[in-house]
Scaffold this active site. Structure first.
Site, PDB file in Angstrom:
ATOM      1  N   LYS A 627     -21.086  56.701 -48.626  1.00  0.00           N
ATOM      2  CA  LYS A 627     -20.384  56.758 -49.908  1.00  0.00           C
ATOM      3  C   LYS A 627     -19.636  55.451 -50.184  1.00  0.00           C
ATOM      4  O   LYS A 627     -19.772  54.857 -51.266  1.00  0.00           O
ATOM      5  CB  LYS A 627     -19.419  57.941 -49.931  1.00  0.00           C
ATOM      6  N   GLU A 699     -21.148  42.074 -49.130  1.00  0.00           N
ATOM      7  CA  GLU A 699     -21.584  40.907 -49.891  1.00  0.00           C
ATOM      8  C   GLU A 699     -23.084  40.909 -50.143  1.00  0.00           C
ATOM      9  O   GLU A 699     -23.565  40.213 -51.039  1.00  0.00           O
ATOM     10  CB  GLU A 699     -21.132  39.632 -49.181  1.00  0.00           C
TER      11      GLU A 699
END
Length: 739
Positions: A627, A699
């Site tokens: 999640k 990232e």
């Protein structure tokens, strides 16, 4: 704990808590306004005064004189500290620009004074009464104008990307000259701002020689050391506390002027001082992602195998600054025996360029993955197939060094299947839906996995509650939750029996938050501490630790079962350890991969671009919390859309500052700009990375997205824009006649 052999079976592999989609345990505090962000910590110390920072009105030169007489007479003013009365301070870790002190001005809005008053309004009003006399000097503010004089330099982002001024493998020039199919193009990316929600903010209080900073910072240990160095005081006299951070994206990796000036203002006023940088100072006083000019050449056989690839990047920065490491991914992403990467740096007098989410790879892939799309078209190959054909399982520059685990092909093929890529019309400008030209594009995503020492302390209280203490930070990434999941899994207790305390320099030093290294390393540090606590618990209960099973709030061995909390019935048990890495990452390349797929619509009348669909398929080791991991990836995808379509710091090349220095002028995507985003994680582990067998995703989500959007726009319109961002003015005059 030394990690120098691949992880075998361990308690994390039970996956009773780790690996489950779990609500962020800090979410209820953030959504109810009870999470204590730096500027709002009204209760940590009494009698707080307010500071207001004044930035320089020139970009280069000297401060001749600062007249504070009128400001000192203003209502409520307690103290004013100016740069002329302060000796030039030292630099902290990763700092390039001078933060305060002395008469030299290196960039626009460099801090030159802080005004302290009883209220914010009084401090701000008094700051406007300060009169400054400058001796301005001519500066260099235009990267395009200075690029020809840029010098070859090595670079290291400090977050996993870098290299020499020029790195070669094989004979690029010879192979490129002989290649059957060639591409030779130049791409540009603009200066960008972190534009985080929470500005840089600090409350500072002195108690004798002891300084406490309640601040907003991603790397507590770096800040702890740097503040002591900058202010010239012993490190043991400094405490940093940063439990909640409203976004950073690299802009809060290290000390900025808010922390330094809050400390100096508090000392001068003999009062605790709180201050926050105004949005113009966030953009011009702190750091940004530097603009790049990227030259890419690719040579290939007629059947689409790369034989030569070169990626050269030019960026600008202050004297002693670093280049944007935009070529790094090109060393590792695709096969090819003949390779060249190079970085050049132009001296600019703009605000400091430094780390921003995925430094190097984010802007580098915006160019490389557009070039790959162009090359696929020249070859008459499907863009997915071209990338698959040039996959590599070893470091192309060091073929003896394999990847620890690499499934880029899996990302691309699964992504193509789920996205419906086979239905794509490869001829640009052919698909129309009402007044929209519709196109699809894709790109590969890549980000290295960085291993860093990380420590933690774990306590078992008399009440049976496990408390984890580490200076790790949560910048909106979910650190609180995955650390709690790790401790719960290791100690065999429910998640609600774990308390996590973060962001305090009194706690063991962690990896910190940045470079997508935080999740894997910080949880591995907690794992190490929990191994020690398991041993202490077993010993206290008279159980052989090697045989002990921790599950359901009990410790079991054979037929014996004892409540977990009994081990601390007499007194608290405490264990502390850190994960330290051997040379596994030197022997094998550790990286993460993604396939990004995007559909856009381009208005036939206005050239307005709307993103319609997005999909990311990611390969990043074990996903600790699907999640929060998805949350990280869609955040990166959103920033990728911003980089592709709108984000650009507009440089005033005469006066040397970023003109659109607020959230009205610096545009970022809003909800209306972003469609539903689908994220798929490949089911994999990487035992080379840590006992957690995880990597990072924070990232990876941004890496490649900008190019996927650009490639989709080309597929929709037939217009190739190589200068980001792709704003409608770059499309309008070139829209297809059919439109």
């Amino acid at each position: 704990m030394k990690f120098d052999t691949p992880a075998g079976q361990n308690p994390i592999d039970q996956l009773k808590v780790v690996g489950k989609a779990t609500d962020r345990i800090d979410g209820k505090f953030k959504t109810t306004g009870t999470a204590p962000y730096a500027y709002e910590r009204h209760d940590v110390v009494a009698n707080q005064a307010y500071g207001y920072v004044l930035g320089a009105g020139i970009a280069k030169g000297r401060v001749r004189r600062i007249d504070t007489s009128a400001a000192k007479r203003a209502p409520g003013v307690l103290a004013i500290v100016t740069t002329l009365e302060t000796p030039k301070l030292g630099l902290g870790k990763m700092n390039v620009a001078n933060l305060f002190g002395g008469d030299a001005i290196q960039h626009y809005h460099q801090a030159i004074a802080v005004v302290v008053a009883e209220t914010f309004e009084q401090a701000r009003a008094a700051a406007f009464l300060v009169k400054v006399d400058y001796a301005p000097e001519a500066g260099k503010f235009d990267l395009a104008a200075e690029a020809k004089g840029a010098k070859p330099v090595p670079g290291d982002s400090g977050e996993g990307s870098g290299g020499g001024a020029e790195d070669r493998h094989g004979d690029f020039e010879g192979a490129f000259a002989q290649a059957a199919v060639k591409l030779d193009q130049t791409y540009t990316t603009p200066d960008e701002s972190h534009a985080m929600m929470e500005p840089h903010a600090t409350i500072a209080a002195w108690q004798g020689g002891q300084l406490t900073l309640w601040t907003s910072n991603q790397m507590i240990a770096w800040t702890h050391e740097s503040i002591a160095k900058i202010l010239g005081i012993p490190k043991e006299n400094v405490r940093i506390d940063s439990p909640y951070i409203g976004g950073g994206f690299g802009g809060k990796l290290f000390v900025r002027s808010d922390a330094v000036l809050a400390a100096l203002g508090a000392k001068a006023a003999k009062r605790p001082v709180k201050l926050a940088l105004t949005r113009p100072l966030v953009i011009n006083n702190t750091t940004h992602r530097p603009a790049t000019i990227q030259h890419i050449r690719i040579g290939a056989t007629k059947d689409g195998h790369i034989t030569a690839i070169a990626h050269e990047s030019t960026s600008g920065n202050l004297q002693d600054g670093k280049p944007e490491t935009a070529v790094d991914q090109t060393k590792l992403l695709y096969a090819g025996n003949n390779r060249l990467t190079a970085m050049r740096l132009a001296h600019l007098d703009l605000p400091e360029g430094n780390s921003m989410r995925a430094p190097g790879e984010a802007p580098g892939l915006m160019a490389l993955e557009m070039a790959m799309d162009e090359m696929a078209e020249k070859l008459g190959l499907d863009p997915v197939e071209f990338r698959v054909r040039n996959d590599t399982q070893v470091d192309p520059g060091k073929p003896e060094r394999p990847f620890s685990h690499r499934d880029l092909i899996g990302c691309l093929k699964l992504g193509a299947e789920k996205f419906g890529w086979a239905k794509r019309n490869p001829t640009p400008g052919q698909v129309r839906n009402g007044h929209w030209l519709v196109g699809v594009g894709m790109a590969a995503g890549f980000r290295n996995n960085l291993l860093m020492k990380s420590g933690a302390r774990v306590r078992l209280g008399k009440d049976g509650v496990v408390t984890v203490e580490t200076d790790m930070t949560d910048i909106g990434t979910g650190s609180y939750t995955i650390i709690a999941q790790t401790a719960a899994e290791m100690m065999g207790v429910p998640l609600d029996r774990v308390v996590v305390r973060l962001g305090d320099s009194n706690f063991p030093v962690s990896a910190g938050s940045g470079g997508q290294f935080g999740a894997n390393n910080s949880t591995a540090g907690v794992y190490a501490a929990c191994v020690k606590l398991r041993e202490a618990v077993a010993q206290k209960l008279g159980i052989n630790s090697a045989d002990a099973v921790f599950a359901n709030g009990e410790v079991r061995s054979g037929n014996l079962s004892v409540p977990f909390g009994e081990a601390a019935s007499a007194s608290e048990l405490v264990a502390e350890d850190a994960i330290e890495y051997g040379d596994l990452s030197k022997k094998q390349q550790q990286s993460t991969f993604a396939g990004h797929f995007v559909e856009v619509g381009v208005d036939v009348d206005t050239a307005e671009v709307r993103v319609r669909r997005m999909l990311a398929v990611c390969a990043a080791g074990r996903i600790l919390n699907p999640k929060s991991a998805r949350n990280q990836v869609i955040g990166g995808m959103t920033m990728g859309v911003g980089a592709a379509l709108m984000e650009e710091l507009a440089v005033d090349t005469k006066r040397g500052f970023f003109a659109n220095h607020d959230l009205a002028g610096y545009e970022v995507p809003v909800h209306a700009d972003i469609p539903h985003q689908e994220v798929v994680f490949l089911d994999e582990v990487d035992p080379q990375s840590s006992p957690m067998k995880a990597k990072g995703v924070g990232e990876l989500g941004i890496c490649g997205v900008g190019a996927a959007v650009a490639n989709a726009i080309y597929n929709a319109t037939g217009i190739r824009v190589r200068d980001y961002p792709i704003t409608l003015d770059k499309l309008l005059a070139r829209m297809p006649d059919a439109a």
